[in-house]
Scaffold this motif. Structure first.
Motif, PDB file in Angstrom:
ATOM      1  N   ASN A   1       1.684  16.331   5.236  1.00 33.67           N
ATOM      2  CA  ASN A   1       0.780  16.646   4.140  1.00 33.67           C
ATOM      3  C   ASN A   1       0.931  18.126   3.788  1.00 33.67           C
ATOM      4  N   LEU A   2       1.121  18.435   2.525  1.00 30.45           N
ATOM      5  CA  LEU A   2       1.334  19.812   2.086  1.00 30.45           C
ATOM      6  C   LEU A   2       0.069  20.322   1.390  1.00 30.45           C
ATOM      7  N   PRO A   3      -0.702  21.172   2.052  1.00 37.83           N
ATOM      8  CA  PRO A   3      -1.950  21.675   1.456  1.00 37.83           C
ATOM      9  C   PRO A   3      -1.730  22.383   0.125  1.00 37.83           C
ATOM     10  N   GLN A   4      -0.587  23.063  -0.011  1.00 37.14           N
ATOM     11  CA  GLN A   4      -0.326  23.805  -1.255  1.00 37.14           C
ATOM     12  C   GLN A   4      -0.245  22.856  -2.453  1.00 37.14           C
ATOM     13  N   ILE A   5       0.288  21.657  -2.235  1.00 40.96           N
ATOM     14  CA  ILE A   5       0.390  20.684  -3.322  1.00 40.96           C
ATOM     15  C   ILE A   5      -0.977  20.074  -3.620  1.00 40.96           C
ATOM     16  N   GLU A   6      -1.761  19.839  -2.575  1.00 43.23           N
ATOM     17  CA  GLU A   6      -3.114  19.327  -2.785  1.00 43.23           C
ATOM     18  C   GLU A   6      -3.964  20.315  -3.572  1.00 43.23           C
ATOM     19  N   GLN A   7      -3.777  21.605  -3.297  1.00 44.16           N
ATOM     20  CA  GLN A   7      -4.603  22.641  -3.929  1.00 44.16           C
ATOM     21  C   GLN A   7      -4.390  22.733  -5.433  1.00 44.16           C
ATOM     22  N   VAL A   8      -3.248  22.266  -5.925  1.00 39.66           N
ATOM     23  CA  VAL A   8      -3.026  22.287  -7.377  1.00 39.66           C
ATOM     24  C   VAL A   8      -3.377  20.944  -8.015  1.00 39.66           C
ATOM     25  N   GLY A   9      -4.068  20.097  -7.240  1.00 39.28           N
ATOM     26  CA  GLY A   9      -4.612  18.867  -7.809  1.00 39.28           C
ATOM     27  C   GLY A   9      -3.704  17.658  -7.782  1.00 39.28           C
ATOM     28  N   ALA A  10      -2.780  17.608  -6.836  1.00 39.24           N
ATOM     29  CA  ALA A  10      -1.866  16.461  -6.771  1.00 39.24           C
ATOM     30  C   ALA A  10      -2.585  15.221  -6.265  1.00 39.24           C
ATOM     31  N   GLY A  11      -2.175  14.065  -6.784  1.00 37.88           N
ATOM     32  CA  GLY A  11      -2.626  12.803  -6.234  1.00 37.88           C
ATOM     33  C   GLY A  11      -1.913  12.545  -4.918  1.00 37.88           C
ATOM     34  N   TYR A  12      -2.286  11.492  -4.227  1.00 35.60           N
ATOM     35  CA  TYR A  12      -1.754  11.270  -2.879  1.00 35.60           C
ATOM     36  C   TYR A  12      -1.493   9.785  -2.648  1.00 35.60           C
ATOM     37  N   MET A  13      -0.364   9.517  -1.995  1.00 34.53           N
ATOM     38  CA  MET A  13      -0.063   8.155  -1.559  1.00 34.53           C
ATOM     39  C   MET A  13       0.636   8.216  -0.214  1.00 34.53           C
ATOM     40  N   ALA A  14       0.191   7.393   0.704  1.00 33.42           N
ATOM     41  CA  ALA A  14       0.808   7.316   2.024  1.00 33.42           C
ATOM     42  C   ALA A  14       1.796   6.154   2.042  1.00 33.42           C
ATOM     43  N   ALA A  15       3.064   6.464   2.300  1.00 30.85           N
ATOM     44  CA  ALA A  15       4.087   5.414   2.387  1.00 30.85           C
ATOM     45  C   ALA A  15       3.918   4.655   3.697  1.00 30.85           C
ATOM     46  N   GLN A  16       3.992   3.344   3.633  1.00 29.29           N
ATOM     47  CA  GLN A  16       3.785   2.493   4.805  1.00 29.29           C
ATOM     48  C   GLN A  16       5.102   1.845   5.235  1.00 29.29           C
ATOM     49  N   GLY A  17       5.089   1.305   6.441  1.00 28.87           N
ATOM     50  CA  GLY A  17       6.232   0.540   6.912  1.00 28.87           C
ATOM     51  C   GLY A  17       6.222  -0.865   6.319  1.00 28.87           C
ATOM     52  N   LEU A  18       7.071  -1.726   6.826  1.00 26.52           N
ATOM     53  CA  LEU A  18       7.165  -3.100   6.334  1.00 26.52           C
ATOM     54  C   LEU A  18       5.975  -3.929   6.801  1.00 26.52           C
ATOM     55  N   SER A  19       5.538  -4.828   5.931  1.00 28.72           N
ATOM     56  CA  SER A  19       4.507  -5.786   6.319  1.00 28.72           C
ATOM     57  C   SER A  19       5.146  -6.806   7.265  1.00 28.72           C
ATOM     58  N   PRO A  20       4.342  -7.603   7.991  1.00 28.54           N
ATOM     59  CA  PRO A  20       4.930  -8.616   8.878  1.00 28.54           C
ATOM     60  C   PRO A  20       5.916  -9.539   8.160  1.00 28.54           C
ATOM     61  N   LYS A  21       5.554  -9.978   6.941  1.00 28.19           N
ATOM     62  CA  LYS A  21       6.456 -10.852   6.183  1.00 28.19           C
ATOM     63  C   LYS A  21       7.750 -10.134   5.838  1.00 28.19           C
ATOM     64  N   GLN A  22       7.644  -8.882   5.367  1.00 32.46           N
ATOM     65  CA  GLN A  22       8.828  -8.104   5.019  1.00 32.46           C
ATOM     66  C   GLN A  22       9.674  -7.830   6.264  1.00 32.46           C
ATOM     67  N   ALA A  23       8.990  -7.547   7.383  1.00 31.49           N
ATOM     68  CA  ALA A  23       9.703  -7.290   8.637  1.00 31.49           C
ATOM     69  C   ALA A  23      10.475  -8.523   9.095  1.00 31.49           C
ATOM     70  N   PHE A  24       9.873  -9.707   8.912  1.00 31.88           N
ATOM     71  CA  PHE A  24      10.552 -10.964   9.274  1.00 31.88           C
ATOM     72  C   PHE A  24      11.824 -11.132   8.445  1.00 31.88           C
ATOM     73  N   LEU A  25      11.721 -10.920   7.115  1.00 25.87           N
ATOM     74  CA  LEU A  25      12.893 -11.033   6.244  1.00 25.87           C
ATOM     75  C   LEU A  25      13.945  -9.996   6.629  1.00 25.87           C
ATOM     76  N   PHE A  26      13.492  -8.813   7.017  1.00 22.17           N
ATOM     77  CA  PHE A  26      14.398  -7.743   7.434  1.00 22.17           C
ATOM     78  C   PHE A  26      15.226  -8.182   8.646  1.00 22.17           C
ATOM     79  N   MET A  27      14.575  -8.806   9.613  1.00 22.52           N
ATOM     80  CA  MET A  27      15.280  -9.258  10.819  1.00 22.52           C
ATOM     81  C   MET A  27      16.209 -10.424  10.504  1.00 22.52           C
ATOM     82  N   VAL A  28      15.765 -11.324   9.609  1.00 24.33           N
ATOM     83  CA  VAL A  28      16.618 -12.452   9.217  1.00 24.33           C
ATOM     84  C   VAL A  28      17.909 -11.932   8.582  1.00 24.33           C
ATOM     85  N   LYS A  29      17.784 -10.907   7.725  1.00 24.72           N
ATOM     86  CA  LYS A  29      18.970 -10.336   7.097  1.00 24.72           C
ATOM     87  C   LYS A  29      19.881  -9.659   8.114  1.00 24.72           C
TER      88      LYS A  29
END
Length: 281
Positions: A212-240
């Motif tokens: 997290n970069l406080p300098q970017i937050e201070q100028v009013g940036a929005g925020y999104m946390a990138a997540q890992g694969l969901s169980p379904k996506q993880a299953f497809l990942f292993m199948v591939k």
């Protein structure tokens, strides 16, 4: 004619500019030929003789990996946030798929093309290089080369160059700043993002970072946390990856939860598991 054709192919110039450059080159060669000592001609000097700018390769978004699971849910969330936010901080663990997510955004939505992509490297002059590369992008896309040319001569520092660029009308552009946690001058990074958002009102800035970069937050940036694969996506990942999970679904789900669906962790697990038997086996 062949020389002029090579000039057109190798440098950013028209046929008229290539002819003028060729004539200038012949003149300079003639002048140097009269010298008593031979001149060592380097590429930089040749380009200077020609009076043309060298072609620079701008950074491109990352390509799609061989085994890739589209993150549709996160992509939809990213698009939703960008409807209201023109400066967004995308934060997540290393190699969790942040850059691929933004690359997927560019691929799936024409509203986010054209784009300008820059990756920080912890170099002290990253901020200056960022502004110079943006000046080159502006030159290519608007034909206004004066800021770039002035920067090449050392007449402008990063702040001055940015101010010059902000005075040029850019109506549509996605600016992606990757590995922003490696930026040495966080103050310049914040000013760059805030200035682009305010001056180029049709543009969007996405800052990708592992922290997290406080300098970017201070100028009013929005925020999104990138997540890992969901169980379904993880299953497809292993199948591939060719892994048969039929007899180990409960254990696999437990693994997914423990590693947060991180694709690199799952890929490491796949390397240790036996592949699914073929029909012949």
């Amino acid at each position: 004619e062949a020389t002029r054709a090579r000039l057109i192919a190798a440098l950013d110039c028209s046929e008229t500019d290539a002819k003028a450059a060729y004539d200038s080159l012949i003149s300079e060669i003639g002048r140097e030929s009269q010298a008593k000592t031979a001149a060592v001609i380097k590429i930089a000097r040749l380009v200077e003789w020609l009076g043309l700018r060298r072609r620079i390769l701008l950074e491109e978004k990352p390509g799609t990996p061989e085994i890739y699971i589209p993150l549709e849910d996160q992509l939809d969330e990213l698009k939703r946030l960008l409807q209201d936010e023109r400066l967004l901080s995308l934060h997540g663990l290393a190699r969790v798929g942040k850059s691929q997510l933004v690359s997927g955004l560019i691929e799936s939505d024409a509203a986010f093309r054209p784009y300008f992509w820059f990756t920080f490297t912890e170099a002290v002059d990253d901020g200056t290089k960022l502004c110079k590369m943006l000046a080159y992008w502006v030159g290519l896309n608007t034909g206004i080369w004066q800021p770039w040319d002035d920067a090449q001569t050392g007449h402008l520092n990063a702040h001055q160059l940015l101010q010059r660029l902000l005075g040029i009308a850019i109506t549509s552009l996605l600016v992606v700043l990757d590995d922003a946690h490696k930026c040495v001058d966080r103050g310049l990074l914040a000013r760059f993002c805030d200035s682009i958002r305010k001056a180029w009102t049709g543009c969007t800035v996405i800052v990708i970072s592992e922290e997290n970069l406080p300098q970017i937050e201070q100028v009013g940036a929005g925020y999104m946390a990138a997540q890992g694969l969901s169980p379904k996506q993880a299953f497809l990942f292993m199948v591939k990856h060719g892994i048969d999970l039929t007899d180990g679904l409960i254990e696999f789900l437990d693994l997914v939860m423990k590693v947060g669906g991180h694709p690199m962790m799952l890929a490491s697990a796949a390397a240790e598991l036996p592949a699914k038997p073929t029909a012949e086996e």
